[in-house]
Write a protein that holds these residues in place. Sequence first.
Motif, mmCIF file in Angstrom:
data_model
loop_
_atom_site.group_PDB
_atom_site.id
_atom_site.type_symbol
_atom_site.label_atom_id
_atom_site.label_comp_id
_atom_site.label_asym_id
_atom_site.label_seq_id
_atom_site.Cartn_x
_atom_site.Cartn_y
_atom_site.Cartn_z
ATOM 1 N N GLU A 204 0.645 7.320 -1.268
ATOM 2 C CA GLU A 204 1.312 8.595 -0.996
ATOM 3 C C GLU A 204 2.652 8.669 -1.719
ATOM 4 O OE1 GLU A 204 0.198 6.553 1.449
ATOM 5 O OE2 GLU A 204 -1.482 7.663 2.303
ATOM 6 N N ARG B 210 -5.087 0.793 -2.801
ATOM 7 C CA ARG B 210 -5.062 2.204 -2.424
ATOM 8 C C ARG B 210 -4.951 2.410 -0.913
ATOM 9 N NH1 ARG B 210 -5.352 6.400 -5.319
ATOM 10 N NH2 ARG B 210 -5.948 5.179 -7.128
ATOM 11 N N SER B 211 -5.451 1.475 -0.116
ATOM 12 C CA SER B 211 -5.430 1.652 1.339
ATOM 13 C C SER B 211 -5.546 0.299 2.029
ATOM 14 C CB SER B 211 -6.606 2.531 1.776
ATOM 15 O OG SER B 211 -7.827 1.858 1.537
ATOM 16 N N MET B 212 -5.223 0.286 3.301
ATOM 17 C CA MET B 212 -5.414 -0.937 4.095
ATOM 18 C C MET B 212 -6.898 -1.226 4.265
ATOM 19 S SD MET B 212 -2.730 -2.579 4.554
ATOM 20 C CE MET B 212 -3.463 -3.814 5.607
ATOM 21 N N GLU B 213 -7.731 -0.196 4.271
ATOM 22 C CA GLU B 213 -9.172 -0.419 4.343
ATOM 23 C C GLU B 213 -9.655 -1.196 3.116
ATOM 24 O OE1 GLU B 213 -7.781 2.688 4.839
ATOM 25 O OE2 GLU B 213 -7.929 2.529 7.014
ATOM 26 N N THR C 156 -9.391 -5.549 -4.743
ATOM 27 C CA THR C 156 -9.537 -4.312 -3.988
ATOM 28 C C THR C 156 -10.192 -3.234 -4.840
ATOM 29 O OG1 THR C 156 -7.335 -3.479 -4.551
ATOM 30 C CG2 THR C 156 -7.520 -4.779 -2.541
ATOM 31 N N VAL D 246 0.876 -1.170 0.000
ATOM 32 C CA VAL D 246 0.000 0.000 0.000
ATOM 33 C C VAL D 246 0.913 1.219 0.000
ATOM 34 C CG1 VAL D 246 -1.788 1.237 1.262
ATOM 35 C CG2 VAL D 246 -1.780 -1.268 1.266
#
Length: 82
Positions: free
Chosen positions: A14, A53-56, A69, A11
């Motif tokens: 950024e 895009r994110s851990m979520e 994802t 991930v």
Amino acid sequence: MVCVHLERPAVLPEIAERAAALLADYGASDEAVLDVVFGRARPQGRLPFELPRSMEAVRAARPDVPNDTADPVFPHGHGLEL
């Protein structure tokens, strides 16, 4: 220029947003990476998995379905060809 060694999906949105260039390395030698960085060799290859895009997004994905994802930063197969 950022070089990320990818043993598995990471991930890193950024980093991808702020880097002028992002190079994925799967175990290449330092010499081979520097040949690409300094233009002595052309980068090539495709991602064998998506970069979420994110851990979520990772937590929401189904663990038994590859490339599941939502809105990955880079999808499976993203990359360069000669």
